[in-house]
Every structure is written in C-alpha cells, then in structure tokens.
Design a protein around this motif. Sequence first.
Motif, PDB file in Angstrom:
ATOM      1  N   LEU A 141      15.565   0.937   5.816  1.00 53.28           N
ATOM      2  CA  LEU A 141      14.903   0.024   4.807  1.00 53.28           C
ATOM      3  C   LEU A 141      13.455   0.782   4.430  1.00 53.28           C
ATOM      4  CD1 LEU A 141      14.817  -3.397   6.093  1.00 53.28           C
ATOM      5  CD2 LEU A 141      16.140  -2.532   3.952  1.00 53.28           C
ATOM      6  N   VAL A 142      12.899   1.684   5.317  1.00 52.05           N
ATOM      7  CA  VAL A 142      11.556   2.415   5.218  1.00 52.05           C
ATOM      8  C   VAL A 142      11.996   3.595   4.146  1.00 52.05           C
ATOM      9  CG1 VAL A 142      10.027   3.741   6.325  1.00 52.05           C
ATOM     10  CG2 VAL A 142      10.310   1.579   7.139  1.00 52.05           C
ATOM     11  N   ILE A 143      13.076   4.480   4.441  1.00 55.69           N
ATOM     12  CA  ILE A 143      13.398   5.276   3.765  1.00 55.69           C
ATOM     13  C   ILE A 143      13.872   5.003   2.103  1.00 55.69           C
ATOM     14  CG2 ILE A 143      15.029   7.237   3.385  1.00 55.69           C
ATOM     15  CD1 ILE A 143      15.197   7.605   6.399  1.00 55.69           C
ATOM     16  N   SER A 144      14.417   4.014   2.093  1.00 56.25           N
ATOM     17  CA  SER A 144      14.926   3.587   0.720  1.00 56.25           C
ATOM     18  C   SER A 144      13.719   3.027  -0.131  1.00 56.25           C
ATOM     19  CB  SER A 144      15.739   2.412   0.815  1.00 56.25           C
ATOM     20  OG  SER A 144      16.900   2.760   1.575  1.00 56.25           O
ATOM     21  N   ALA A 145      12.663   2.379   0.610  1.00 54.09           N
ATOM     22  CA  ALA A 145      11.482   1.731  -0.029  1.00 54.09           C
ATOM     23  C   ALA A 145      10.648   3.021  -0.492  1.00 54.09           C
ATOM     24  CB  ALA A 145      10.694   0.942   1.140  1.00 54.09           C
ATOM     25  N   VAL A 146      10.433   4.056   0.366  1.00 56.66           N
ATOM     26  CA  VAL A 146       9.421   5.211  -0.003  1.00 56.66           C
ATOM     27  C   VAL A 146      10.074   6.080  -1.101  1.00 56.66           C
ATOM     28  CG1 VAL A 146       8.961   7.496   0.987  1.00 56.66           C
ATOM     29  CG2 VAL A 146       8.637   5.479   2.542  1.00 56.66           C
ATOM     30  N   LEU A 147      11.554   6.127  -1.278  1.00 58.03           N
ATOM     31  CA  LEU A 147      11.988   7.052  -2.145  1.00 58.03           C
ATOM     32  C   LEU A 147      11.870   6.161  -3.779  1.00 58.03           C
ATOM     33  CD1 LEU A 147      15.368   7.855  -0.488  1.00 58.03           C
ATOM     34  CD2 LEU A 147      13.194   9.287  -1.072  1.00 58.03           C
ATOM     35  N   ALA A 148      11.977   4.709  -3.406  1.00 59.44           N
ATOM     36  CA  ALA A 148      11.781   3.932  -4.470  1.00 59.44           C
ATOM     37  C   ALA A 148      10.573   3.915  -5.071  1.00 59.44           C
ATOM     38  CB  ALA A 148      12.142   2.418  -4.231  1.00 59.44           C
ATOM     39  N   ALA A 149       9.488   4.125  -4.211  1.00 58.04           N
ATOM     40  CA  ALA A 149       7.999   4.330  -4.586  1.00 58.04           C
ATOM     41  C   ALA A 149       7.621   5.433  -5.229  1.00 58.04           C
ATOM     42  CB  ALA A 149       7.183   3.793  -3.198  1.00 58.04           C
ATOM     43  N   ILE A 150       8.311   6.462  -4.697  1.00 57.47           N
ATOM     44  CA  ILE A 150       7.943   7.871  -4.996  1.00 57.47           C
ATOM     45  C   ILE A 150       8.591   7.929  -6.747  1.00 57.47           C
ATOM     46  CG2 ILE A 150       8.840  10.231  -5.080  1.00 57.47           C
ATOM     47  CD1 ILE A 150       8.742  10.077  -2.037  1.00 57.47           C
ATOM     48  N   GLY A 151       9.725   7.446  -7.068  1.00 53.64           N
ATOM     49  CA  GLY A 151      10.398   7.405  -8.179  1.00 53.64           C
ATOM     50  C   GLY A 151       9.381   6.554  -9.221  1.00 53.64           C
ATOM     51  N   ILE A 152       8.979   5.527  -8.813  1.00 57.67           N
ATOM     52  CA  ILE A 152       7.988   4.517  -9.834  1.00 57.67           C
ATOM     53  C   ILE A 152       6.840   5.399 -10.025  1.00 57.67           C
ATOM     54  CG2 ILE A 152       6.826   2.591 -10.056  1.00 57.67           C
ATOM     55  CD1 ILE A 152       9.108   1.023  -8.588  1.00 57.67           C
ATOM     56  N   MET A 153       6.072   5.864  -8.970  1.00 60.37           N
ATOM     57  CA  MET A 153       4.931   6.393  -9.130  1.00 60.37           C
ATOM     58  C   MET A 153       5.206   7.875  -9.787  1.00 60.37           C
ATOM     59  SD  MET A 153       2.510   4.594  -8.202  1.00 60.37           S
ATOM     60  CE  MET A 153       3.435   3.279  -8.765  1.00 60.37           C
ATOM     61  N   PHE A 203       0.788  -1.141   0.083  1.00 59.27           N
ATOM     62  CA  PHE A 203       0.002  -0.032   0.029  1.00 59.27           C
ATOM     63  C   PHE A 203       0.741   1.173   0.101  1.00 59.27           C
ATOM     64  CE2 PHE A 203      -3.257  -3.014   1.252  1.00 59.27           C
ATOM     65  CZ  PHE A 203      -4.317  -2.467   0.669  1.00 59.27           C
ATOM     66  N   LEU A 204       1.982   1.048   0.128  1.00 56.08           N
ATOM     67  CA  LEU A 204       3.098   2.259   0.259  1.00 56.08           C
ATOM     68  C   LEU A 204       2.965   2.906  -1.214  1.00 56.08           C
ATOM     69  CD1 LEU A 204       5.235   4.096   1.228  1.00 56.08           C
ATOM     70  CD2 LEU A 204       6.959   2.328   0.365  1.00 56.08           C
ATOM     71  N   PHE A 205       2.786   2.299  -2.333  1.00 58.38           N
ATOM     72  CA  PHE A 205       2.849   2.838  -3.615  1.00 58.38           C
ATOM     73  C   PHE A 205       1.669   3.561  -3.764  1.00 58.38           C
ATOM     74  CE2 PHE A 205       6.455   0.204  -3.852  1.00 58.38           C
ATOM     75  CZ  PHE A 205       7.201   0.346  -4.993  1.00 58.38           C
ATOM     76  N   PHE A 206       0.546   3.227  -3.289  1.00 61.45           N
ATOM     77  CA  PHE A 206      -0.731   4.113  -3.446  1.00 61.45           C
ATOM     78  C   PHE A 206      -0.802   5.175  -2.383  1.00 61.45           C
ATOM     79  CE2 PHE A 206      -2.098  -0.416  -4.280  1.00 61.45           C
ATOM     80  CZ  PHE A 206      -2.817  -0.351  -5.447  1.00 61.45           C
ATOM     81  N   THR A 207      -0.030   5.113  -1.349  1.00 70.56           N
ATOM     82  CA  THR A 207       0.230   6.443  -0.365  1.00 70.56           C
ATOM     83  C   THR A 207       0.826   7.425  -1.151  1.00 70.56           C
ATOM     84  OG1 THR A 207       0.001   4.758   1.382  1.00 70.56           O
ATOM     85  CG2 THR A 207       0.667   6.945   1.828  1.00 70.56           C
ATOM     86  N   VAL A 208       1.945   7.053  -1.641  1.00 73.15           N
ATOM     87  CA  VAL A 208       3.024   8.146  -2.262  1.00 73.15           C
ATOM     88  C   VAL A 208       2.469   8.859  -3.492  1.00 73.15           C
ATOM     89  CG1 VAL A 208       4.963   7.123  -1.140  1.00 73.15           C
ATOM     90  CG2 VAL A 208       4.278   6.444  -3.541  1.00 73.15           C
ATOM     91  N   GLN A 209       1.478   7.876  -4.122  1.00 72.94           N
ATOM     92  CA  GLN A 209       0.903   8.452  -5.286  1.00 72.94           C
ATOM     93  C   GLN A 209       0.130   9.780  -5.182  1.00 72.94           C
ATOM     94  OE1 GLN A 209      -2.000   5.783  -7.001  1.00 72.94           O
ATOM     95  NE2 GLN A 209      -1.249   6.271  -9.063  1.00 72.94           N
TER      96      GLN A 209
END
Length: 394
Positions: free
Chosen positions: A285-297, A211-217
């Motif tokens: 890990l959380v910060i890295s995952a959030v940044l990756a999700a922001i880049g993809i979205m 759901f992180l990818f939906f959140t950063v969207q």
Amino acid sequence: MGAALRIAGKDLRLRVRDRSAFILGILAPLVLAYIFYLVFGPATSGDGLGLSYGMVDEDGSGVSAAFVSVLEEAEAEEVLEMAAFEGRIQATAALEDGEIDAFFVIPEGLERAVFANQSATIDIVGDVDEPTSTQIAASFAEQFSSGVGASQLAVATTATVEGVQVDPAFIAGLSTDPATAADSFAVVDMSATTKQLDPPTYFAAGMAVFFLFFTVQYGVVGLLEEDREGTLARLMAAPIPRFSVIAGKGILSFVLGVVAMTVLIVVTALLMEATWGAPLGVALLVISAVLAAIGIMGLVASIAKTPEGAENLGAIIAVILGMLGGTFFPIAATGGFLASLTYLTPHAWFMFGLAELSSDAPWTAALPAAAAMMIFALITGTVSYFLLRRRLSR
C-alpha cells in the motif's frame, strides 16, 4: 540509470541539509496525528465512548429497574460507566467534581403514573462542559420513554376494546406491561460489512498519506527550480538522456515518500499503538500510494510555470484530495454525493486498504486497494512524464 541515481543522490543530500523534507514528511504529520488522536480518540475508541453517568432511583419500582437494566447492559458492553447515588445531593457533588458527565433522576411515583396511564418524566442533569455526553444520556431516556409510551398505548387500546378500567390488576393480567419497555431496544454486537480502522491507526494513516503529497513534491518540483537557477540547461547539455533527468527527480520523490511513510508507521505503532496490519500488505500500500502521489504531483509540475506556482497548485490539490479522501474524517460514512466521489482519490484507497488489513487479515487483502492506486500512478505518471519530457525539449 546511473545518471538518474547520481541526480537523485545529489538532490537527496540537499533536502537532508535544509531539513524541510523532514519537517513536512515526518514531524508535521506525526504531531497532527497525535493531536487528532488526543482530541477525538476517546470519543471514537473501541474501548468505549468515555461516558460516565450517575443514577438516582427515587422510585425503586419495576419500571425504574427496567431502565436501570438498560444502562447496565450498555455498561457491560463498555459503552458507558454508571454509578448509583443515594440522592440528588450526592450525584450533584460527583458531577461538580468531574467524576461523572451527567446523572439520571427517576422521580418517586414513576411506576404509579405509568400504570395509571399518566405522563411521567426522567430527569437528566448534565455538566455544562459535557454537552455531547448529556445529549447521549437524554437519548437513552427518550428511547426508554418511547417504549413506555408504546406499552401505555397498547394497554389503553386493550382496555377500551374490553370496556374495562385501566388499573394494576388489569395490567398484571396482560402478557406485556410497561415495565418491559426495556425490551424496546437493546445493545448488541454486530459484524459490520465495512471495516474501519481504530482511532490511532486512522489518524496516523490519514496524516501520513495527506502529507505524502507534500513530501514527494520536493522531487518533481525540483525540475522547475533547476530551470529557474540555470542548472537544468547544463544537465540537458550533458551526455545523459532526458529520461535520466526526469527519472532522477522521480527516484528522489520515491525515496522521500517511502522513508517518511516507513518512519511514521514505526513511530505511530510504538507511541500511539497504531495497528497497521500485515507488513507485506502495508508495504504494498505504501509503495502504491507513493507512486500515485508522484504521478499526480508530477502532473502539477508539468503544467506549472514556476516552482512557487507548482507548490501552490500542488497544495490546493493535496488538500482537496485529502479532505475528499477522508484523511481528516470518514467521508464515506456520511453518504450522499461526496461519499460517491471519495474513491476517486488515492487517499481513500490507501485508508480502505489498511482497513481491509485490520483484524489480522492476510496481506492479499490489500491487493484491490493497491491495484486502484497503481492505476492512478500509471495514468498520471505516464501523462506527466511525456509533458515533462516535451517541456525539457524546448
């Protein structure tokens, strides 16, 4: 940077008011993680498989005692629980009352048939509502029967070579007899080369990163919403650099993602007893995952024409990456072509990093997974930034 922070602050207040970010970022993953844990947790728990069996030994022989010893060994390893019953009636009553999932019946004459080199059976009676437990019970019996069959074949072969009749006296003179068939397999504790998360942590982490990818969207798609509503033109006319507009949306996504993940980690640790590992490693890990999700979205938002199109395309990509990354079930454990693709997703690296942090590992164990996700973030973030900047220049 001041302008970017003001833009992010304004968007954050809007998202807090409509509560959509709270529902998708915290409530939905928390509820689903708890449901998955309730449904699948007992079957994958390290404290046992939740198997409960009964035993009716009508033979009372050495062969039946060997089979019972196998099940007792499994019980000692907390693989199952076993209770002895005097007869089939008592075991059937326990089965109907839900006290056991299935029970074994060792019929009278089992050892006599085995020593006479004749066929013999072990009966399995299971609950119709517990098919998996019954199948596992049958596997125990089948494996034991294979050991007995191998012993019978060895005895028959030796008797043929010696030219003698197979009888208890002959078998007693051999170094191995069918009663030792229990030695054909054993339950042992082995160290795995690949670490795995315990069920509460696995389901909590899987739903959180999914759901992180939906959140950063919410942040990156905000550019398209502002463009449709006409406020983006006024932002571009203001004396602020275009970088600040894009950075403001990125900061909003980053704050939403980090806050949502942090809340989920704390709540699941308290309610589901999830064990996340060293705090510094988890934070990395959380910060890295959030940044990756922001880049993809962000890349999705840069190629979509409308906010609805970006949300739909983002949802498709999030679901595909989530399933491929093993957020619902461990794809890597299945092997094959899909298993080789799973580490092409940030989700898999996030789960891998948490698994490495398990067993009281130091925070540095998360560095390889965090580095992999930062590569995702760097590549997709750079491409999406230049595409969004060119879009704002039109």
